[in-house]
Design a protein around this motif. Sequence first.
Motif, PDB file in Angstrom:
ATOM      1  N   PHE A  61       0.995  -1.245   0.047  1.00  0.00           N
ATOM      2  CA  PHE A  61       0.032   0.008  -0.101  1.00  0.00           C
ATOM      3  C   PHE A  61       0.850   1.241  -0.084  1.00  0.00           C
ATOM      4  N   THR A  62       0.647   2.152  -0.870  1.00  0.00           N
ATOM      5  CA  THR A  62       1.163   3.573  -0.903  1.00  0.00           C
ATOM      6  C   THR A  62       0.058   4.670  -0.811  1.00  0.00           C
ATOM      7  N   ALA A  63      -0.027   5.338   0.265  1.00  0.00           N
ATOM      8  CA  ALA A  63      -0.837   6.208   0.114  1.00  0.00           C
ATOM      9  C   ALA A  63      -0.507   7.643  -0.674  1.00  0.00           C
ATOM     10  N   MET A  64      -1.044   8.105  -1.535  1.00  0.00           N
ATOM     11  CA  MET A  64      -0.485   9.080  -2.312  1.00  0.00           C
ATOM     12  C   MET A  64      -0.787  10.416  -1.921  1.00  0.00           C
ATOM     13  N   GLY A  65      -1.867  10.435  -1.134  1.00  0.00           N
ATOM     14  CA  GLY A  65      -2.386  11.698  -0.334  1.00  0.00           C
ATOM     15  C   GLY A  65      -3.563  12.329  -1.360  1.00  0.00           C
ATOM     16  N   GLU A  66      -3.923  13.592  -0.691  1.00  0.00           N
ATOM     17  CA  GLU A  66      -4.791  14.439  -1.575  1.00  0.00           C
ATOM     18  C   GLU A  66      -4.137  14.934  -2.673  1.00  0.00           C
ATOM     19  N   LYS A  67      -4.638  14.612  -3.851  1.00  0.00           N
ATOM     20  CA  LYS A  67      -4.098  14.820  -5.194  1.00  0.00           C
ATOM     21  C   LYS A  67      -4.642  16.282  -5.740  1.00  0.00           C
ATOM     22  N   THR A  68      -5.994  16.353  -5.532  1.00  0.00           N
ATOM     23  CA  THR A  68      -6.658  17.485  -5.935  1.00  0.00           C
ATOM     24  C   THR A  68      -7.727  17.686  -4.794  1.00  0.00           C
ATOM     25  N   THR A  69      -8.167  18.821  -4.844  1.00  0.00           N
ATOM     26  CA  THR A  69      -9.115  19.137  -3.454  1.00  0.00           C
ATOM     27  C   THR A  69     -10.167  18.062  -3.108  1.00  0.00           C
ATOM     28  N   LEU A  70     -10.155  17.240  -1.920  1.00  0.00           N
ATOM     29  CA  LEU A  70     -10.813  16.132  -1.455  1.00  0.00           C
ATOM     30  C   LEU A  70     -10.924  15.025  -2.443  1.00  0.00           C
ATOM     31  N   VAL A  71      -9.829  14.858  -3.491  1.00  0.00           N
ATOM     32  CA  VAL A  71      -9.724  13.693  -4.016  1.00  0.00           C
ATOM     33  C   VAL A  71      -8.230  13.046  -3.687  1.00  0.00           C
ATOM     34  N   TYR A  72      -8.313  11.659  -3.079  1.00  0.00           N
ATOM     35  CA  TYR A  72      -7.169  10.942  -2.568  1.00  0.00           C
ATOM     36  C   TYR A  72      -6.944   9.709  -3.291  1.00  0.00           C
ATOM     37  N   GLU A  73      -5.683   9.795  -3.477  1.00  0.00           N
ATOM     38  CA  GLU A  73      -4.942   8.583  -4.376  1.00  0.00           C
ATOM     39  C   GLU A  73      -4.542   7.490  -3.469  1.00  0.00           C
ATOM     40  N   LEU A  74      -4.927   6.293  -3.577  1.00  0.00           N
ATOM     41  CA  LEU A  74      -4.243   5.107  -2.725  1.00  0.00           C
ATOM     42  C   LEU A  74      -3.633   4.304  -4.006  1.00  0.00           C
ATOM     43  N   ASP A  75      -2.388   3.766  -4.135  1.00  0.00           N
ATOM     44  CA  ASP A  75      -1.865   2.746  -4.820  1.00  0.00           C
ATOM     45  C   ASP A  75      -1.705   1.512  -4.023  1.00  0.00           C
ATOM     46  N   MET A  76      -1.846   0.276  -4.617  1.00  0.00           N
ATOM     47  CA  MET A  76      -1.683  -1.050  -4.167  1.00  0.00           C
ATOM     48  C   MET A  76      -1.330  -1.981  -5.231  1.00  0.00           C
ATOM     49  N   ASN A  77      -0.290  -2.946  -4.803  1.00  0.00           N
ATOM     50  CA  ASN A  77      -0.048  -4.251  -5.575  1.00  0.00           C
ATOM     51  C   ASN A  77      -0.691  -5.503  -4.725  1.00  0.00           C
ATOM     52  N   SER A  78      -1.427  -6.184  -5.529  1.00  0.00           N
ATOM     53  CA  SER A  78      -2.009  -7.372  -4.952  1.00  0.00           C
ATOM     54  C   SER A  78      -2.171  -8.456  -5.780  1.00  0.00           C
ATOM     55  N   CYS A  79      -1.975  -9.763  -5.374  1.00  0.00           N
ATOM     56  CA  CYS A  79      -2.555 -10.822  -6.073  1.00  0.00           C
ATOM     57  C   CYS A  79      -4.200 -10.660  -6.376  1.00  0.00           C
ATOM     58  N   ALA A  80      -4.832 -10.146  -5.571  1.00  0.00           N
ATOM     59  CA  ALA A  80      -6.134 -10.097  -5.853  1.00  0.00           C
ATOM     60  C   ALA A  80      -6.728  -9.358  -7.057  1.00  0.00           C
ATOM     61  N   ALA A  81      -5.676  -8.579  -7.606  1.00  0.00           N
ATOM     62  CA  ALA A  81      -5.909  -8.060  -8.845  1.00  0.00           C
ATOM     63  C   ALA A  81      -5.593  -8.563  -9.967  1.00  0.00           C
ATOM     64  N   CYS A  82      -5.136  -9.858 -10.031  1.00  0.00           N
ATOM     65  CA  CYS A  82      -4.738 -10.591 -10.926  1.00  0.00           C
ATOM     66  C   CYS A  82      -5.899 -11.543 -11.238  1.00  0.00           C
ATOM     67  N   PRO A  83      -5.952 -11.988 -12.782  1.00  0.00           N
ATOM     68  CA  PRO A  83      -7.135 -12.779 -13.317  1.00  0.00           C
ATOM     69  C   PRO A  83      -7.323 -14.036 -12.491  1.00  0.00           C
ATOM     70  N   THR A  84      -6.226 -14.764 -12.041  1.00  0.00           N
ATOM     71  CA  THR A  84      -6.314 -15.954 -11.258  1.00  0.00           C
ATOM     72  C   THR A  84      -6.489 -15.760  -9.730  1.00  0.00           C
ATOM     73  N   GLY A  85      -6.432 -14.500  -9.327  1.00  0.00           N
ATOM     74  CA  GLY A  85      -6.574 -14.279  -8.061  1.00  0.00           C
ATOM     75  C   GLY A  85      -5.355 -14.621  -7.029  1.00  0.00           C
ATOM     76  N   CYS A  86      -5.304 -14.745  -5.944  1.00  0.00           N
ATOM     77  CA  CYS A  86      -4.394 -14.988  -5.005  1.00  0.00           C
ATOM     78  C   CYS A  86      -4.289 -16.585  -4.752  1.00  0.00           C
ATOM     79  N   GLY A  87      -3.264 -17.431  -5.216  1.00  0.00           N
ATOM     80  CA  GLY A  87      -3.001 -18.674  -5.083  1.00  0.00           C
ATOM     81  C   GLY A  87      -3.611 -19.418  -6.407  1.00  0.00           C
ATOM     82  N   GLY A  88      -4.267 -18.665  -7.397  1.00  0.00           N
ATOM     83  CA  GLY A  88      -4.760 -19.366  -8.592  1.00  0.00           C
ATOM     84  C   GLY A  88      -3.451 -19.715  -9.566  1.00  0.00           C
ATOM     85  N   THR A  89      -3.883 -20.432 -10.587  1.00  0.00           N
ATOM     86  CA  THR A  89      -3.062 -20.746 -11.477  1.00  0.00           C
ATOM     87  C   THR A  89      -3.575 -20.375 -12.765  1.00  0.00           C
TER      88      THR A  89
END
Length: 138
Positions: A110-138
């Motif tokens: 997780f990386t919190a980029m903070g408030e990029k524009t007024t009241l808009v907050y950017e959060l960046d993540m890396n995770s197996c949950a965003a992969c087509p096979t998920g976590c532990g998938g093949t």
Amino acid sequence: TYDFSQMKNPDGTQRFSGPNGDYNYFFQMTSGGLPPSFPGCSFDAGSATGNAASQGTLDGLTCYPIGQVSQQSWVLQSNPQLISVTFSGGAEGRVALLDVKCDPSTTGTFTAMGEKTTLVYELDMNSCAACPTGCGGT
């Protein structure tokens, strides 16, 4: 189908926190709650309601919801494998923009980029949950 419920601690509490400037940022897609050191922050119970993201002061006494689980929209980008989720409904119109990049080697960073524009907050993540096979998938 993508399952972001895997992106939490084994005890069920929020998976990610990250200081950025004067705030810590928290994210969760399911219920479970925050560490007790942040009494001013709260995630409502239930996976379909409550805050998806919150911004808390470093002393833990004040917290601002920056996006609701029930108010989300997803966009899937294929190159690179990236899921962009917008959570609206935060305090005073706050919005959280979450980009989750496929990374089969981790359930989440997780990386919190903070408030990029007024009241808009950017959060960046890396995770197996965003992969087509998920976590532990093949």
